[in-house]
Design a protein around this motif. Structure first.
Motif, PDB file in Angstrom:
ATOM      1  N   ALA A   1      11.871  36.114  64.608  1.00 13.31           N
ATOM      2  CA  ALA A   1      12.306  35.571  63.319  1.00 13.31           C
ATOM      3  C   ALA A   1      13.374  36.441  62.682  1.00 13.31           C
ATOM      4  O   ALA A   1      14.319  35.940  62.064  1.00 13.31           O
ATOM      5  CB  ALA A   1      11.095  35.434  62.393  1.00 13.31           C
TER       6      ALA A   1
ATOM      7  N   ASN B   1      19.596  32.113  58.724  1.00 14.48           N
ATOM      8  CA  ASN B   1      19.079  31.271  57.657  1.00 14.48           C
ATOM      9  C   ASN B   1      19.642  29.863  57.818  1.00 14.48           C
ATOM     10  O   ASN B   1      20.626  29.647  58.538  1.00 14.48           O
ATOM     11  CB  ASN B   1      19.488  31.840  56.300  1.00 14.48           C
ATOM     12  CG  ASN B   1      19.169  33.311  56.167  1.00 14.48           C
ATOM     13  OD1 ASN B   1      18.033  33.714  56.371  1.00 14.48           O
ATOM     14  ND2 ASN B   1      20.181  34.107  55.844  1.00 14.48           N
TER      15      ASN B   1
ATOM     16  N   LEU C   1      10.152  25.413  61.378  1.00 19.05           N
ATOM     17  CA  LEU C   1      10.776  26.701  61.086  1.00 19.05           C
ATOM     18  C   LEU C   1       9.744  27.701  60.570  1.00 19.05           C
ATOM     19  O   LEU C   1       9.797  28.886  60.903  1.00 19.05           O
ATOM     20  CB  LEU C   1      11.892  26.516  60.062  1.00 19.05           C
ATOM     21  CG  LEU C   1      13.124  25.733  60.523  1.00 19.05           C
ATOM     22  CD1 LEU C   1      14.083  25.501  59.362  1.00 19.05           C
ATOM     23  CD2 LEU C   1      13.835  26.432  61.673  1.00 19.05           C
TER      24      LEU C   1
ATOM     25  N   TYR D   1       9.949  31.607  59.082  1.00 18.20           N
ATOM     26  CA  TYR D   1      10.868  31.220  58.015  1.00 18.20           C
ATOM     27  C   TYR D   1      10.129  30.962  56.707  1.00 18.20           C
ATOM     28  O   TYR D   1       9.098  30.275  56.683  1.00 18.20           O
ATOM     29  CB  TYR D   1      11.621  29.940  58.389  1.00 18.20           C
ATOM     30  CG  TYR D   1      12.828  30.161  59.265  1.00 18.20           C
ATOM     31  CD1 TYR D   1      14.116  30.082  58.750  1.00 18.20           C
ATOM     32  CD2 TYR D   1      12.678  30.438  60.623  1.00 18.20           C
ATOM     33  CE1 TYR D   1      15.229  30.266  59.553  1.00 18.20           C
ATOM     34  CE2 TYR D   1      13.783  30.636  61.444  1.00 18.20           C
ATOM     35  CZ  TYR D   1      15.056  30.549  60.908  1.00 18.20           C
ATOM     36  OH  TYR D   1      16.149  30.745  61.706  1.00 18.20           O
TER      37      TYR D   1
ATOM     38  N   SER E   1      10.647  28.849  53.227  1.00 22.88           N
ATOM     39  CA  SER E   1      11.397  27.627  52.959  1.00 22.88           C
ATOM     40  C   SER E   1      11.196  27.189  51.517  1.00 22.88           C
ATOM     41  O   SER E   1      10.157  27.448  50.909  1.00 22.88           O
ATOM     42  CB  SER E   1      10.988  26.510  53.922  1.00 22.88           C
ATOM     43  OG  SER E   1       9.584  26.293  53.890  1.00 22.88           O
TER      44      SER E   1
ATOM     45  N   LYS F   1      13.355  38.176  55.389  1.00 24.42           N
ATOM     46  CA  LYS F   1      12.840  37.007  56.103  1.00 24.42           C
ATOM     47  C   LYS F   1      13.940  35.962  56.245  1.00 24.42           C
ATOM     48  O   LYS F   1      14.722  35.731  55.309  1.00 24.42           O
ATOM     49  CB  LYS F   1      11.668  36.381  55.335  1.00 24.42           C
ATOM     50  CG  LYS F   1      10.420  37.243  55.236  1.00 24.42           C
ATOM     51  CD  LYS F   1       9.660  37.253  56.553  1.00 24.42           C
ATOM     52  CE  LYS F   1       8.319  37.960  56.422  1.00 24.42           C
ATOM     53  NZ  LYS F   1       7.378  37.246  55.554  1.00 24.42           N
ATOM     54  N   PRO F   2      14.006  35.292  57.390  1.00 25.02           N
ATOM     55  CA  PRO F   2      14.925  34.149  57.491  1.00 25.02           C
ATOM     56  C   PRO F   2      14.408  33.032  56.587  1.00 25.02           C
ATOM     57  O   PRO F   2      13.197  32.904  56.372  1.00 25.02           O
ATOM     58  CB  PRO F   2      14.854  33.759  58.969  1.00 25.02           C
ATOM     59  CG  PRO F   2      13.493  34.201  59.400  1.00 25.02           C
ATOM     60  CD  PRO F   2      13.215  35.469  58.627  1.00 25.02           C
TER      61      PRO F   2
END
Length: 438
Positions: A24, A29, A126, A131, A133, A191-192
């Motif tokens: 990750a 992004n 994701l 991810y 979100s 974090k993405p």
């Protein structure tokens, strides 16, 4: 390859069959900028001689732009559901905006939301790879969490105004802070992230800031309704610039995949104000004024900026394109292609779409609300009515248009080219024939 059912996909996700090629921390992004009710060429970079869209123009100059982009259906909710599931409306069950029965009750809406959750969802996929979100803006499927988002703005509670975004609809029009706060948090946590930025713009109500309305009230003969719509497109562009500028500010633009598109088209009539529905050939129609949109992909250092004026693209392609860009593989055979894979783009012959009733008769039988199916193959577009519509949103009989020469679809050439119509009709039925049990 055989299309795996959504129920099997859900099982695959649960048992962890979705795999990633990269950790990750190494993944980019993802930001989706989703316009709402805007005609496909209402941008200065596509030649509009009045509307100014400098921020989207700049994004286009940095992106791979598919000028012949489309959505499979020209109505808000099913278009958004297709975008995030990577499935056509007749596959994911979300063919209209509301259930035909109990449309304003929580129970009635929960039936469709539960059906939606049986599908693959980009945010959930994701999320399984680390991810964060965030949902902001338009969102029809209940609480943001039903889409697999880790955070969001919309609660989906009908008793508190939940229907198509509720609190989330303040984004863009009233505030940008929730988006900034989410990006800042993801960066701080290393974090993405995936950002769904889908404000109800330039969608009604057309109430732009006075400074922008004044900009478009000249010449004196321009109607107020048109000036308001033009100003809304400008306002939408400003907010896109604010998102993109924040990526620059946080020094993460080079590691962010940005996707731009619109949910469906719009044609602003000069004599219509707040009651307009996007014109007879715009929103909800089968014509390009309702279904066409530029689709852009920006990923600095990985995707070469270019303007593709010939190849066909669809919002159905967004999920496989994003998964390709971030290096995630799934066991699901999505119907779309990765727009970053030139071999797949070259092999594509046609794209498809479908127009349904605003209210869904039965999500288990999509054909009951079907008005039109359409196919574009090369320069030609075939429209096949189901017989359920009265012709308000499309032709009342088979129609073939040479869309490259006749982009406004004014001349039905089916009598001149019956062999082309027959060939396209065969491909359309091979894609989905509602008279044949799947």
């Amino acid at each position: 390859m055989r299309l795996v059912t959504t129920s099997l996909l859900a099982l695959a996700i649960v048992v962890g069959l979705v795999t990633a090629e990269a950790h990750a921390a190494d993944q980019p992004n993802v930001v989706i900028l989703l316009s709402d009710d805007q005609r496909w060429d209402d941008y200065s970079f596509l030649g509009h001689d009045v509307i100014e869209t400098p921020n989207i123009d700049r994004l286009a100059s940095q992106s791979l732009v598919y000028e012949r982009g489309y959505v499979p259906t020209s109505l808000c909710r099913p278009s958004l559901a297709s975008l995030i599931t990577g499935l056509y409306p007749h596959q994911n069950g979300i063919t209209g905006n509301d259930p035909a029965e109990d449309k304003r009750t929580q129970a009635g809406r929960d039936v469709l939301v539960n059906r939606f959750q049986e599908n693959p969802r980009l945010a959930e996929i994701l999320g399984q790879h680390g991810y964060l979100s965030f949902q902001s803006g338009k969102w029809w499927e209940g609480n943001f969490s039903t889409g697999g988002f880790t955070e969001g703005m919309s609660h989906g509670d009908v008793t508190k105004g939940g229907r198509h975004g509720d609190v989330g609809l303040t984004i863009g029009r009233k505030t940008m802070q929730p988006v900034y706060d989410f990006i800042d948090k993801a960066v701080a946590e290393d974090k993405p992230f995936f950002l769904w930025y889908a404000p109800m713009m330039p969608h009604l109500p057309h109430n732009p800031p006075q400074r922008l309305l004044e900009k478009y009230t000249q010449p004196a003969g321009r109607s107020v309704a048109v000036a308001r719509y033009f100003a809304m497109c400008d306002w939408w562009d400003e907010t896109c610039g604010q998102v993109l500028d924040h990526l620059d500010k946080k020094k993460i633009a080079d590691n962010t995949v940005v996707i731009y598109l619109c949910d469906n088209g719009w044609i602003q009539l000069s004599d219509k104000g707040g009651g307009a529905v996007g014109g007879p050939r715009g929103k909800r129609s089968v014509y390009d004024g309702g279904t066409r949109t530029p689709i852009m992909i920006r990923y600095p250092g990985h995707v070469k900026p270019a303007s593709n004026k010939t190849d066909l693209a669809s919002s159905i392609d967004v999920v496989p394109t994003i998964l390709d860009a971030v290096g995630i593989k799934t066991d699901y055979n999505f119907p779309g292609i990765s727009l970053l894979d030139q071999a797949q783009v070259n092999q594509r012959e046609a794209i498809f779409g479908e127009i349904f009733a605003h209210d869904i008769p039965d999500y288990r039988q999509p054909e009951l609300g079907l008005h039109y199916r359409w196919i574009i193959d090369g320069d030609y577009k075939l429209i096949v009515p189901s017989g359920l519509d009265d012709g308000e949103y499309g032709p009342d009989k088979l129609a073939l248009f040479h869309v490259s020469e006749d982009p406004e679809e004014q001349h039905n050439v089916i009598a001149k080219h019956p062999e082309i119509a027959a060939r396209l009709d065969k491909k359309l039925n091979a894609w989905w024939n509602p008279t044949v049990k799947q």
